[in-house]
Scaffold this motif. Structure first.
Motif, PDB file in Angstrom:
ATOM      1  N   GLU A 166      30.497  41.754  41.271  1.00 22.07           N
ATOM      2  CA  GLU A 166      31.092  42.975  41.793  1.00 22.07           C
ATOM      3  C   GLU A 166      32.239  43.420  40.892  1.00 22.07           C
ATOM      4  O   GLU A 166      32.861  42.610  40.223  1.00 22.07           O
ATOM      5  N   GLN A 167      32.471  44.732  40.891  1.00 20.94           N
ATOM      6  CA  GLN A 167      33.646  45.271  40.213  1.00 20.94           C
ATOM      7  C   GLN A 167      34.834  45.080  41.141  1.00 20.94           C
ATOM      8  O   GLN A 167      34.724  45.287  42.351  1.00 20.94           O
ATOM      9  N   VAL A 168      35.981  44.691  40.572  1.00 20.33           N
ATOM     10  CA  VAL A 168      37.161  44.412  41.380  1.00 20.33           C
ATOM     11  C   VAL A 168      38.327  45.250  40.863  1.00 20.33           C
ATOM     12  O   VAL A 168      38.564  45.311  39.655  1.00 20.33           O
ATOM     13  N   ILE A 169      39.062  45.865  41.794  1.00 16.11           N
ATOM     14  CA  ILE A 169      40.273  46.610  41.468  1.00 16.11           C
ATOM     15  C   ILE A 169      41.420  45.991  42.255  1.00 16.11           C
ATOM     16  O   ILE A 169      41.363  45.914  43.485  1.00 16.11           O
ATOM     17  N   LEU A 170      42.443  45.533  41.544  1.00 18.10           N
ATOM     18  CA  LEU A 170      43.617  44.933  42.189  1.00 18.10           C
ATOM     19  C   LEU A 170      44.705  45.993  42.261  1.00 18.10           C
ATOM     20  O   LEU A 170      45.255  46.400  41.241  1.00 18.10           O
TER      21      LEU A 170
END
Length: 129
Positions: A26-30
């Motif tokens: 999955e793509q993750v954005i913090l």
């Protein structure tokens, strides 16, 4: 196993998310301060570009593999002035947003040391450019 995004969402602001290895596709954005660490084995985050985006200060990543599965894709994108901390983080893909680290971090999955024989001294030279 819960998705990495779900686990991040349930971790308090500035909290620690402990992973026990595994692969997260999955793509993750913090978007907030967080510490993400994996032990005893490395966790791998793999998806299309950019795989991992950091948009906030006070992000710490430990024992992670970050892989872009796009040819020439971005494994890690960091918003300007976020200054994340990395400990034992391996990236396959490009890095954007960190001036001192920008560029292609692709590494070979296999290091070919030719045919090595047990109990025999072998002299090899490794040159990293």
């Amino acid at each position: 196993m819960k998705t990495l995004k779900e686990q991040i969402k349930k971790t308090s602001r500035g909290g620690i998310l402990e992973l026990s290895g595994g692969e997260f596709n999955e793509q993750v954005i913090l978007k907030r301060p967080i510490i993400i660490r994996s032990a005893p084995s490395y966790a791998t985050i793999v998806d299309k570009s950019p795989t991992l985006t950091i948009r906030n200060k006070n992000v710490v990543l430990e024992n992670l593999n970050i892989v872009s599965n796009d040819a020439g894709g971005v494994g890690l994108f960091v918003k300007k002035n976020c200054n994340p901390v990395f400990r034992d983080v391996f990236i396959k893909g490009k890095v954007e947003g960190l001036d001192e680290e920008a560029g292609d971090w692709e590494k070979s999955d296999v290091l070919d040391l030719a045919a090595l024989e047990p109990d025999n001294e072998t002299k090899n030279r490794l040159v990293i450019l």
